[in-house]
Design an enzyme around this catalytic site. Structure first.
Site, PDB file in Angstrom:
ATOM      1  N   ARG A  24      -7.816  -4.478  -3.159  1.00 57.21           N
ATOM      2  CA  ARG A  24      -7.378  -3.310  -3.936  1.00 57.21           C
ATOM      3  C   ARG A  24      -8.354  -3.110  -5.089  1.00 57.21           C
ATOM      4  NH1 ARG A  24      -2.361  -2.688  -1.720  1.00 57.21           N
ATOM      5  NH2 ARG A  24      -1.574  -4.654  -0.882  1.00 57.21           N
ATOM      6  N   CYS A  74       0.831  -1.214   0.000  1.00 57.16           N
ATOM      7  CA  CYS A  74       0.000   0.000   0.000  1.00 57.16           C
ATOM      8  C   CYS A  74       0.862   1.259   0.000  1.00 57.16           C
ATOM      9  CB  CYS A  74      -0.922   0.018   1.220  1.00 57.16           C
ATOM     10  SG  CYS A  74      -2.028  -1.390   1.300  1.00 57.16           S
TER      11      CYS A  74
HETATM   12  C1  BEZ Z   1       0.570  -4.601   1.837  1.00 58.26           C
HETATM   13  O1  BEZ Z   1       1.766  -4.787   1.869  1.00 58.26           O
HETATM   14  O2  BEZ Z   1       0.074  -3.540   1.425  1.00 58.26           O
HETATM   15  C2  BEZ Z   1      -0.350  -5.680   2.304  1.00 58.26           C
HETATM   16  C3  BEZ Z   1       0.008  -6.983   2.064  1.00 58.26           C
HETATM   17  C4  BEZ Z   1      -0.824  -7.997   2.495  1.00 58.26           C
HETATM   18  C5  BEZ Z   1      -2.006  -7.683   3.172  1.00 58.26           C
HETATM   19  C6  BEZ Z   1      -2.356  -6.373   3.358  1.00 58.26           C
HETATM   20  C7  BEZ Z   1      -1.545  -5.352   2.911  1.00 58.26           C
END
Ligand code: BEZ
Length: 238
Positions: free
Chosen positions: A135, A52
């Site tokens: 997402r 993110c």
């Molecule tokens: C992330 O790195 O944005 C992420 C990865 C797995 C689950 C939730 C967020």
């Protein structure tokens, strides 16, 4: 029709579900506050996570490019406002990534602790997570109509080149009344609507229609200059 705890998943061609929300840029009334502008409403799973963070830095770095296309970015996660503020401050003050640094996120980031907005937009997909939004990316036009929806899982960051290409493609299709072939980019040939009569189809096939190339009666393309596309982008859908 897929439903999600009494919420109906929004679909392409439908009015974007309305909501009011608290964001890092003040309260918003969506989509009415953005009438006359395109919006990209997107969700991310959680603040203070690496994928993110890479996405937010990229969205923020491209914010002006989206603005120039008359498009406003609006983000959402099920975290609270103070978490959002602390995360965005950390990004600005501490994170340097792929040449991006001191990145300020100036578009609104919605707090959605109750998940009300996320559920309305089908962003909670229990097979992936019950507690985090996937997402999701909703492209909403200047009339508040959903035009494209893309979902990515938690583990895969979005392709921003593609997000921008989708926005440009939607605006080009609207402005010129054409369809766009696989992998289209401004300057590539576009698809002309199927001929309404046998006579037009025949003259097209025989190469009598200036600038039109036909591969068969149902598949004809024509040139559309990049400069013309660029001049038309960002305009309101008629
Ligand atoms: C992330 O790195 O944005 C992420 C990865 C797995 C689950 C939730 C967020």
């Amino acid at each position: 029709m897929e439903s999600n705890e009494n919420y109906v998943m929004p679909r392409i061609g439908e009015k974007a579900p309305s909501f009011t929300a608290v964001t890092t840029q003040g309260n918003i009334n969506f989509p009415d506050d953005y009438a006359g502008k395109w919006t990209i409403l997107f969700s991310h799973p959680a603040d203070f996570t690496p994928v993110c963070t890479s996405e937010f830095m990229t969205f923020a770095s491209m914010d002006k490019e989206f603005h120039d296309l008359n498009c406003q970015l609006v983000g959402l996660s099920v975290d609270g406002l103070y978490s959002h503020i602390a995360w965005l401050r950390t990004i600005k003050e501490k994170i340097e990534y792929k040449g991006m640094k001191n990145v300020e996120v100036n578009f609104p980031l919605i707090e959605d602790i109750t998940m009300e907005v996320a559920k309305k937009y089908g962003m909670i997909q229990p097979g992936e997570s019950n507690t985090k939004a996937v997402r999701a990316v909703f492209f909403i036009d200047a009339m508040g109509i959903i035009r494209t929806i893309i979902y990515y899982p938690l583990s895969l960051g979005r392709n921003f080149d593609e997000l921008k290409r989708v926005l440009i493609g939607l605006q080009t299709a609207d402005n010129f009344g054409v369809a766009l072939p696989a992998d289209w980019r401004p300057g590539d040939d576009v698809i002309v609507p199927t001929a309404g009569s046998c006579g037009v189809a025949k003259s097209r096939m025989e190469g009598q229609e200036e600038g039109v190339t036909c591969y068969d009666w149902f598949f004809c393309t024509k040139k559309l200059d990049k400069a013309k596309v660029e001049a038309a982008l960002g305009k309101k859908k008629a």
